[in-house]
Design an enzyme around this catalytic site. Sequence first.
Site, PDB file in Angstrom:
ATOM      1  N   THR A 141      56.259  92.407  25.829  1.00 10.71           N
ATOM      2  CA  THR A 141      56.447  92.081  24.415  1.00 10.71           C
ATOM      3  C   THR A 141      57.595  91.090  24.327  1.00 10.71           C
ATOM      4  OG1 THR A 141      55.711  94.287  23.762  1.00 10.71           O
ATOM      5  CG2 THR A 141      56.947  93.012  22.128  1.00 10.71           C
ATOM      6  N   LYS A 156      51.015  91.253  18.925  1.00 12.67           N
ATOM      7  CA  LYS A 156      51.756  92.379  19.497  1.00 12.67           C
ATOM      8  C   LYS A 156      53.026  92.659  18.701  1.00 12.67           C
ATOM      9  CE  LYS A 156      53.027  95.730  22.106  1.00 12.67           C
ATOM     10  NZ  LYS A 156      53.483  95.653  23.483  1.00 12.67           N
ATOM     11  N   LYS A 187      64.819  96.721  21.102  1.00  7.89           N
ATOM     12  CA  LYS A 187      64.394  95.370  21.504  1.00  7.89           C
ATOM     13  C   LYS A 187      63.231  94.863  20.658  1.00  7.89           C
ATOM     14  CE  LYS A 187      61.535  94.878  25.011  1.00  7.89           C
ATOM     15  NZ  LYS A 187      60.337  94.085  24.602  1.00  7.89           N
TER      16      LYS A 187
END
Length: 307
Positions: free
Chosen positions: A105, A181, A249
């Site tokens: 990602t 995503k 994150k």
Amino acid sequence: MTSSNNTPVVGLVGLGAMGAGMAQSLRRAGHAPHVFDVRREAAEAFAREGGTACATLAELGAQCDIVVSVVVNAAQTESVLFGDGTTPGCAASMKPGSVFVMCSTVDPNWSVALEARLEKLGILYIDAPISGGAAKAASGQMTMMTAARPAAYEKAGAVLDAMAAKVYRLGDKAGAGSKVKIINQLLAGVHIAVAAEAMALGLREGVDPAALYEVITHSAGNSWMFENRMAHVLAGDYTPLSAVDIFVKDLGLVLDVARASKFPLPLSSTAHQMFMQASTAGYAREDDSAVIKIFPGIEVPGQKKEA
């Protein structure tokens, strides 16, 4: 190095929760994957049941037609490809026309730039973030959100299908896979945070948590994340299949992407702060459901209330 039956030689880097299952899926599909992990023992354990453990990334790159990278973030992906300053990555030894499949990602703009960088080396690129969790990765039932040039799909399409039940082709160049995503992670992070909030309120109000879980999972308020993650809370098991810091994150990436176009994301911002609080409170490497531990005045199953 294509095998004698024209099956491409596949390498996979990163035998973590997702990567290990993906390597197993490749083996079930008839491949004998070359694998590399910074934990040498993990690669050797995999290879004992079929496949080859590579001692270096350069060795893996030289032997494979397709390299699948399943590491945590963009920085680790850079190291996989270009080395860490002391040892080389796989890009220098990959043959022209080979394919690099990036499953992390990342910022979509970084993915676009990586495609251009690899193109100069004659390496095809697939922007291919993944979703579904470790169990679905192991059974070949996960989802891949991909974008790539037609030539990359032509060479690696069957390998993608061997690892995932759903391979979405979202564009003919890098970027679209990572954008989708990012949006998935927006929902996943917010759903985990609000599931924790709901369970925390139930605990505060003295509702039996197992009964609450049973009712919600059979009612309109249910979500996949509530059903999956609150089961971890009920069990008092915070073994990190996906850690708190993953959503520090990932929701950070979500907010960075939106900030660039001045797009407001109030729920994502709040969820990000919740994961940040959990991380700084000492739960960074616990399962992401540990975000429930930030709520005051409750005793979660398996954990005594602090004095």
